[in-house]
Design a protein around this motif. Structure first.
Motif, PDB file in Angstrom:
ATOM      1  N   UNK A  36       0.823  -1.213   0.000  1.00  0.00           N
ATOM      2  CA  UNK A  36       0.000   0.000   0.000  1.00  0.00           C
ATOM      3  C   UNK A  36       0.856   1.262   0.000  1.00  0.00           C
ATOM      4  N   UNK A  37       1.956   1.234   0.772  1.00  0.00           N
ATOM      5  CA  UNK A  37       2.851   2.392   0.790  1.00  0.00           C
ATOM      6  C   UNK A  37       3.447   2.617  -0.597  1.00  0.00           C
ATOM      7  N   UNK A  38       3.891   1.542  -1.225  1.00  0.00           N
ATOM      8  CA  UNK A  38       4.463   1.650  -2.569  1.00  0.00           C
ATOM      9  C   UNK A  38       3.424   2.061  -3.610  1.00  0.00           C
ATOM     10  N   UNK A  39       2.144   1.815  -3.309  1.00  0.00           N
ATOM     11  CA  UNK A  39       1.054   2.258  -4.190  1.00  0.00           C
ATOM     12  C   UNK A  39       0.663   3.712  -3.940  1.00  0.00           C
ATOM     13  N   UNK A  40       1.319   4.356  -2.955  1.00  0.00           N
ATOM     14  CA  UNK A  40       1.069   5.785  -2.747  1.00  0.00           C
ATOM     15  C   UNK A  40       0.414   6.165  -1.439  1.00  0.00           C
ATOM     16  N   UNK A  41       0.026   5.205  -0.617  1.00  0.00           N
ATOM     17  CA  UNK A  41      -0.569   5.539   0.674  1.00  0.00           C
ATOM     18  C   UNK A  41       0.466   6.226   1.558  1.00  0.00           C
ATOM     19  N   UNK A  42       0.000   7.089   2.431  1.00  0.00           N
ATOM     20  CA  UNK A  42       0.901   7.757   3.370  1.00  0.00           C
ATOM     21  C   UNK A  42       1.069   6.898   4.619  1.00  0.00           C
ATOM     22  N   UNK A  43       2.140   7.149   5.333  1.00  0.00           N
ATOM     23  CA  UNK A  43       2.368   6.431   6.587  1.00  0.00           C
ATOM     24  C   UNK A  43       1.245   6.751   7.567  1.00  0.00           C
ATOM     25  N   UNK A  44       0.814   7.998   7.604  1.00  0.00           N
ATOM     26  CA  UNK A  44      -0.263   8.394   8.507  1.00  0.00           C
ATOM     27  C   UNK A  44      -1.527   7.581   8.246  1.00  0.00           C
ATOM     28  N   UNK A  45      -1.890   7.445   6.982  1.00  0.00           N
ATOM     29  CA  UNK A  45      -3.101   6.706   6.624  1.00  0.00           C
ATOM     30  C   UNK A  45      -2.954   5.224   6.966  1.00  0.00           C
ATOM     31  N   UNK A  46      -1.780   4.659   6.689  1.00  0.00           N
ATOM     32  CA  UNK A  46      -1.544   3.252   7.022  1.00  0.00           C
ATOM     33  C   UNK A  46      -1.606   3.032   8.533  1.00  0.00           C
ATOM     34  N   UNK A  47      -1.028   3.944   9.289  1.00  0.00           N
ATOM     35  CA  UNK A  47      -1.051   3.822  10.750  1.00  0.00           C
ATOM     36  C   UNK A  47      -2.487   3.815  11.263  1.00  0.00           C
ATOM     37  N   UNK A  48      -3.310   4.726  10.755  1.00  0.00           N
ATOM     38  CA  UNK A  48      -4.724   4.751  11.174  1.00  0.00           C
ATOM     39  C   UNK A  48      -5.432   3.465  10.785  1.00  0.00           C
ATOM     40  N   UNK A  68       6.138   3.380  10.448  1.00  0.00           N
ATOM     41  CA  UNK A  68       7.377   3.787   9.770  1.00  0.00           C
ATOM     42  C   UNK A  68       8.485   2.762  10.007  1.00  0.00           C
ATOM     43  N   UNK A  69       8.611   2.313  11.258  1.00  0.00           N
ATOM     44  CA  UNK A  69       9.640   1.335  11.595  1.00  0.00           C
ATOM     45  C   UNK A  69       9.410   0.015  10.857  1.00  0.00           C
ATOM     46  N   UNK A  70       8.155  -0.401  10.730  1.00  0.00           N
ATOM     47  CA  UNK A  70       7.856  -1.637   9.997  1.00  0.00           C
ATOM     48  C   UNK A  70       8.246  -1.503   8.529  1.00  0.00           C
ATOM     49  N   UNK A  71       7.944  -0.360   7.933  1.00  0.00           N
ATOM     50  CA  UNK A  71       8.311  -0.140   6.538  1.00  0.00           C
ATOM     51  C   UNK A  71       9.826  -0.140   6.359  1.00  0.00           C
ATOM     52  N   UNK A  72      10.516   0.564   7.233  1.00  0.00           N
ATOM     53  CA  UNK A  72      11.982   0.602   7.152  1.00  0.00           C
ATOM     54  C   UNK A  72      12.566  -0.786   7.374  1.00  0.00           C
ATOM     55  N   UNK A  73      12.014  -1.525   8.328  1.00  0.00           N
ATOM     56  CA  UNK A  73      12.485  -2.874   8.610  1.00  0.00           C
ATOM     57  C   UNK A  73      12.284  -3.821   7.434  1.00  0.00           C
ATOM     58  N   UNK A  74      11.287  -3.495   6.591  1.00  0.00           N
ATOM     59  CA  UNK A  74      11.024  -4.312   5.399  1.00  0.00           C
ATOM     60  C   UNK A  74      11.856  -3.849   4.208  1.00  0.00           C
ATOM     61  N   UNK A  75      12.731  -2.859   4.446  1.00  0.00           N
ATOM     62  CA  UNK A  75      13.618  -2.400   3.380  1.00  0.00           C
ATOM     63  C   UNK A  75      13.030  -1.365   2.444  1.00  0.00           C
ATOM     64  N   UNK A  76      11.928  -0.745   2.837  1.00  0.00           N
ATOM     65  CA  UNK A  76      11.288   0.258   1.988  1.00  0.00           C
ATOM     66  C   UNK A  76      12.080   1.566   2.059  1.00  0.00           C
ATOM     67  N   UNK A  77      12.331   2.168   0.900  1.00  0.00           N
ATOM     68  CA  UNK A  77      12.932   3.501   0.850  1.00  0.00           C
ATOM     69  C   UNK A  77      11.786   4.503   0.965  1.00  0.00           C
TER      70      UNK A  77
END
Length: 120
Positions: free
Chosen positions: A19-31, A41-50
């Motif tokens: 979803x993040x790579x499709x354009x969702x924001x971290x704020x929206x994903x967190x909600x 944010x930490x989960x995304x970084x831990x998964x290797x997302x830039x």
């Protein structure tokens, strides 16, 4: 770590990444997933997302904004004066390195002079 964290399943992390790579924001994903912003944010970084840079770059801080805030103006007053939103005005002040007052708190100079004038 400070305190236990709820385990997030690998399938959920994969969905966050997609979803993040499709354009969702971290704020929206967190909600959506009942996470804090920091945890998402930490989960995304831990998964290797830039991570993407913020979409909205702040415009230059208007002349006098910092001086007015330090002189006692509220963020709401500054936002109205400069035609900005409250959040944008707040972000501009933070970007300038201003330490924000607590809500409703008077600036140090005004609070001090009020005590001096009362005879204390």
């Amino acid at each position: 770590m400070s305190g236990p964290r709820q385990k997030v399943e690998p399938e959920t992390v994969a969905e966050l990444v997609r979803l993040y790579n499709d354009g969702q924001t971290i704020e929206r994903l967190a909600r959506r997933y009942a996470l804090t912003y920091q945890r998402a944010r930490a989960l995304l970084l831990g998964a290797g997302v830039a991570l993407r840079p913020p979409k909205i770059q702040l415009p230059p801080t208007p002349p006098g904004m910092v001086k007015d805030y330090l002189g006692g103006w509220s963020i709401r007053q500054l936002a109205a004066k400069h035609g900005r939103s409250y959040n944008q005005t707040r972000r501009m002040l933070l970007a300038e390195g201003v330490q924000l007052r607590q809500r409703g708190a008077q600036p140090y100079e005004i609070a001090t002079s009020a005590h001096l004038g009362s005879g204390r």
